[in-house]
Design a protein around this motif. Structure first.
Motif, mmCIF file in Angstrom:
data_model
loop_
_atom_site.group_PDB
_atom_site.id
_atom_site.type_symbol
_atom_site.label_atom_id
_atom_site.label_comp_id
_atom_site.label_asym_id
_atom_site.label_seq_id
_atom_site.Cartn_x
_atom_site.Cartn_y
_atom_site.Cartn_z
ATOM 1 N N THR A 152 -12.246 -19.942 7.179
ATOM 2 C CA THR A 152 -11.384 -18.988 7.425
ATOM 3 C C THR A 152 -9.795 -19.435 7.688
ATOM 4 O OG1 THR A 152 -11.784 -19.254 9.752
ATOM 5 C CG2 THR A 152 -13.067 -17.535 8.514
ATOM 6 N N ILE A 153 -8.991 -18.592 7.661
ATOM 7 C CA ILE A 153 -7.443 -18.976 7.724
ATOM 8 C C ILE A 153 -7.072 -18.179 8.802
ATOM 9 C CG2 ILE A 153 -5.106 -19.159 6.727
ATOM 10 C CD1 ILE A 153 -6.432 -18.542 4.029
ATOM 11 N N VAL A 154 -6.686 -19.063 9.919
ATOM 12 C CA VAL A 154 -6.097 -18.572 11.066
ATOM 13 C C VAL A 154 -4.404 -18.462 11.316
ATOM 14 C CG1 VAL A 154 -6.225 -19.138 13.819
ATOM 15 C CG2 VAL A 154 -8.090 -19.296 12.393
ATOM 16 N N ALA A 155 -4.078 -17.454 11.710
ATOM 17 C CA ALA A 155 -2.742 -17.195 12.237
ATOM 18 C C ALA A 155 -2.480 -17.689 13.522
ATOM 19 C CB ALA A 155 -2.174 -15.781 11.906
ATOM 20 N N THR A 156 -1.641 -18.636 13.866
ATOM 21 C CA THR A 156 -1.857 -18.936 15.241
ATOM 22 C C THR A 156 -0.556 -18.456 16.040
ATOM 23 O OG1 THR A 156 -0.246 -20.924 14.414
ATOM 24 C CG2 THR A 156 -2.530 -21.121 14.503
ATOM 25 N N SER A 187 -18.838 -2.657 18.364
ATOM 26 C CA SER A 187 -17.976 -3.518 18.407
ATOM 27 C C SER A 187 -18.558 -4.746 18.302
ATOM 28 C CB SER A 187 -17.150 -3.072 19.586
ATOM 29 O OG SER A 187 -16.569 -1.784 19.485
ATOM 30 N N VAL A 188 -17.639 -5.767 17.571
ATOM 31 C CA VAL A 188 -18.083 -7.056 17.414
ATOM 32 C C VAL A 188 -16.995 -8.169 17.661
ATOM 33 C CG1 VAL A 188 -19.159 -8.949 15.946
ATOM 34 C CG2 VAL A 188 -20.269 -6.851 16.288
ATOM 35 N N SER A 189 -16.959 -8.986 18.424
ATOM 36 C CA SER A 189 -15.999 -10.122 18.579
ATOM 37 C C SER A 189 -16.391 -11.338 18.156
ATOM 38 C CB SER A 189 -15.382 -10.263 20.050
ATOM 39 O OG SER A 189 -14.455 -11.257 20.085
ATOM 40 N N THR A 190 -15.839 -11.949 17.190
ATOM 41 C CA THR A 190 -16.124 -13.178 16.443
ATOM 42 C C THR A 190 -14.998 -14.112 16.476
ATOM 43 O OG1 THR A 190 -17.585 -12.164 14.891
ATOM 44 C CG2 THR A 190 -16.880 -14.126 14.564
ATOM 45 N N THR A 191 -15.508 -15.402 17.112
ATOM 46 C CA THR A 191 -14.486 -16.569 17.117
ATOM 47 C C THR A 191 -14.624 -17.299 16.062
ATOM 48 O OG1 THR A 191 -14.611 -16.556 19.466
ATOM 49 C CG2 THR A 191 -14.050 -18.577 18.197
ATOM 50 N N VAL A 192 -13.613 -17.608 15.132
ATOM 51 C CA VAL A 192 -13.649 -18.524 13.844
ATOM 52 C C VAL A 192 -12.944 -19.767 14.108
ATOM 53 C CG1 VAL A 192 -13.709 -16.208 12.333
ATOM 54 C CG2 VAL A 192 -11.346 -17.238 13.055
ATOM 55 N N ASN A 193 -13.050 -20.510 13.459
ATOM 56 C CA ASN A 193 -12.630 -22.047 13.558
ATOM 57 C C ASN A 193 -11.220 -22.096 12.688
ATOM 58 O OD1 ASN A 193 -14.733 -22.796 15.459
ATOM 59 N ND2 ASN A 193 -15.978 -23.158 13.605
ATOM 60 N N GLY A 194 -11.370 -21.825 11.506
ATOM 61 C CA GLY A 194 -10.050 -21.952 10.965
ATOM 62 C C GLY A 194 -10.145 -23.292 10.162
ATOM 63 N N VAL A 195 -10.196 -23.301 8.950
ATOM 64 C CA VAL A 195 -10.000 -24.603 8.160
ATOM 65 C C VAL A 195 -8.470 -24.854 7.744
ATOM 66 C CG1 VAL A 195 -12.211 -24.623 6.997
ATOM 67 C CG2 VAL A 195 -10.243 -23.435 5.761
ATOM 68 N N TYR A 196 -7.696 -23.852 7.970
ATOM 69 C CA TYR A 196 -6.137 -23.903 7.964
ATOM 70 C C TYR A 196 -5.824 -22.930 8.981
ATOM 71 C CZ TYR A 196 -1.519 -23.617 5.531
ATOM 72 O OH TYR A 196 -0.340 -23.434 5.198
ATOM 73 N N ARG A 197 -4.791 -23.491 9.715
ATOM 74 C CA ARG A 197 -3.971 -22.814 10.922
ATOM 75 C C ARG A 197 -2.812 -22.824 10.807
ATOM 76 N NH1 ARG A 197 -7.631 -25.239 15.811
ATOM 77 N NH2 ARG A 197 -9.762 -24.984 14.843
ATOM 78 N N VAL A 233 -1.351 -15.357 3.403
ATOM 79 C CA VAL A 233 -1.462 -14.960 2.317
ATOM 80 C C VAL A 233 -1.497 -15.793 1.168
ATOM 81 C CG1 VAL A 233 -0.646 -13.225 0.542
ATOM 82 C CG2 VAL A 233 -0.477 -12.734 3.204
ATOM 83 N N ASP A 234 -0.729 -16.702 0.900
ATOM 84 C CA ASP A 234 -0.727 -17.829 0.046
ATOM 85 C C ASP A 234 -1.869 -18.666 -0.104
ATOM 86 O OD1 ASP A 234 1.886 -16.960 -0.719
ATOM 87 O OD2 ASP A 234 2.834 -18.588 0.439
ATOM 88 N N ALA A 235 -2.427 -19.039 1.235
ATOM 89 C CA ALA A 235 -3.741 -19.863 1.322
ATOM 90 C C ALA A 235 -4.778 -18.995 0.837
ATOM 91 C CB ALA A 235 -3.748 -20.285 2.793
ATOM 92 N N SER A 236 -4.755 -17.769 1.169
ATOM 93 C CA SER A 236 -6.126 -16.850 0.957
ATOM 94 C C SER A 236 -5.970 -16.629 -0.567
ATOM 95 C CB SER A 236 -5.695 -15.421 1.548
ATOM 96 O OG SER A 236 -5.619 -15.335 3.013
ATOM 97 N N VAL A 237 -4.894 -16.358 -1.366
ATOM 98 C CA VAL A 237 -4.976 -16.222 -2.585
ATOM 99 C C VAL A 237 -5.446 -17.416 -3.271
ATOM 100 C CG1 VAL A 237 -3.476 -15.835 -4.781
ATOM 101 C CG2 VAL A 237 -2.859 -14.431 -2.830
ATOM 102 N N ALA A 238 -5.128 -18.589 -2.730
ATOM 103 C CA ALA A 238 -5.354 -19.861 -3.331
ATOM 104 C C ALA A 238 -6.966 -20.327 -3.116
ATOM 105 C CB ALA A 238 -4.780 -21.132 -2.676
ATOM 106 N N GLY A 239 -7.664 -19.466 -2.308
ATOM 107 C CA GLY A 239 -8.936 -19.571 -1.888
ATOM 108 C C GLY A 239 -9.360 -20.492 -0.907
ATOM 109 N N ILE A 240 -8.575 -20.530 0.119
ATOM 110 C CA ILE A 240 -8.810 -21.793 1.224
ATOM 111 C C ILE A 240 -10.015 -20.986 2.126
ATOM 112 C CG2 ILE A 240 -7.827 -22.847 2.933
ATOM 113 C CD1 ILE A 240 -7.080 -23.973 0.223
ATOM 114 N N GLY A 241 -9.768 -19.999 2.254
ATOM 115 C CA GLY A 241 -10.694 -19.226 3.219
ATOM 116 C C GLY A 241 -10.442 -17.716 3.284
ATOM 117 N N LEU A 242 -11.334 -17.126 4.096
ATOM 118 C CA LEU A 242 -11.134 -15.716 4.348
ATOM 119 C C LEU A 242 -10.025 -15.541 5.625
ATOM 120 C CD1 LEU A 242 -14.941 -14.321 4.394
ATOM 121 C CD2 LEU A 242 -13.415 -14.789 2.488
#
Length: 307
Positions: A192-196, A213-223, A231-240
């Protein structure tokens, strides 16, 4: 502490001399003849001097009145000018609008449309500050602040401009490689990609069409602290990624990104127009707010426009 000068009475004195009678001055001022007479008497008692000689046939100035007249006339003229300027400001779009907005929203959605507004209203100047800082509207002298989420300051006037979705998206080539999550809880296993720079950060909340309702904690391979970089990283396929729709609607339309978990939705986020407390907004602010409402009402990604 000295008392404030009796500006109302000085203005009435100037009007009486201008019109030559208490009755005509009262008519101009929209008050009774008795009220005007009381104001002049009050002023003379305060000055401990007569300003006017009164006879049944005419009024004339005393020496004190003659010496005071020019400045009293300035008080009357300045007061009338102030009111005229304010009334014109309230009616005619003219002057500077000091405006602030969060950087990402401003660059992506706001600044591209402001040139059209400036062409429509050539007598209005927009002074736009793009910043992530918390803005104090009153102390910093702003006319209009565009804010994501409601202001905690209830003394400000708030008007919702629009709300936006935050779809879960991924690049088609990434999805082909890693597969599609079936449930929000699965996201902990996906890159995943995380906006900090946003409140939802690493905690992604979803609600199903059935109300679960569900709350999920993601780690983020890119923050990263800007949605455009997400958006750029998402289009490049880095993560969801969970991204404001106004940042990537074109990529969704063009097939560079695909929306996932369409049976689930993250809470909508609202954008507000904040103005200082007070009953009247100047015309230059009103027309800008109306322009922005009209513009965003035409955007497919803008939800819940208020008129």
């Amino acid at each position: 502490m000295s008392r404030l000068p009796d500006l109302e009475a000085w203005a009435a004195f100037a009007k009486v001399v201008e019109r030559g009678s208490f009755a005509q001055a009262a008519e101009d001022l929209g008050v009774s003849k008795t009220t005007v007479s009381k104001m002049i008497t009050r002023l003379e008692e305060r000055m401990r001097a007569s300003l006017l000689h009164r006879t049944t046939r005419k009024l004339s100035l005393t020496e004190t009145g003659r010496l005071s007249l020019e400045r009293a006339q300035r008080i009357l003229a300045d007061g009338a000018a102030i009111e005229a300027d304010i009334l014109e400001e309230a009616a005619v779009p003219r002057g500077t609008v000091r405006m602030a907005c969060a950087t990402g929203l401003g660059v992506q959605a706001l600044s591209p449309v402001l040139p059209e507004f400036l062409h429509l209203y050539p007598d209005v100047i927009v002074d736009l500050n793009l910043s992530e800082d918390e803005i104090d509207i009153v102390s910093e002298g702003y006319d209009l602040v565009i804010r994501i989420g409601e202001s905690p300051d209830s003394t400000m006037r708030a008007s919702r401009l629009f709300s936006f979705r935050r779809p879960l998206v991924g690049a088609p080539h990434l999805i082909e490689r890693i597969g599609v999550p079936d449930h929000p809880a699965d996201l902990a296993k996906y890159p995943t990609i995380v906006a900090t720079n946003v409140s939802w950060g690493r905690t992604w909340e979803f609600t199903s069409q059935d109300g679960e309702s569900v709350s999920t904690t993601v780690n983020g391979v890119y923050r990263v602290n800007h949605a455009a970089a997400v958006v750029d990283a998402s289009v490049a396929g880095i993560g969801l990624a969970l991204v404001p729709e106004f940042f990537m609607w074109q990529q969704l339309r063009d097939g560079q990104l695909t929306e996932l978990l369409t049976g689930w939705s993250a809470p909508l986020v609202s954008v507000y127009m904040m103005t200082p407390p007070g009953r009247a907004r100047p015309a230059r602010v009103r027309v800008l707010m109306e322009f922005l409402r009209d513009h965003f009402a035409g955007q497919a990604w803008a939800v819940g426009i208020e008129c």
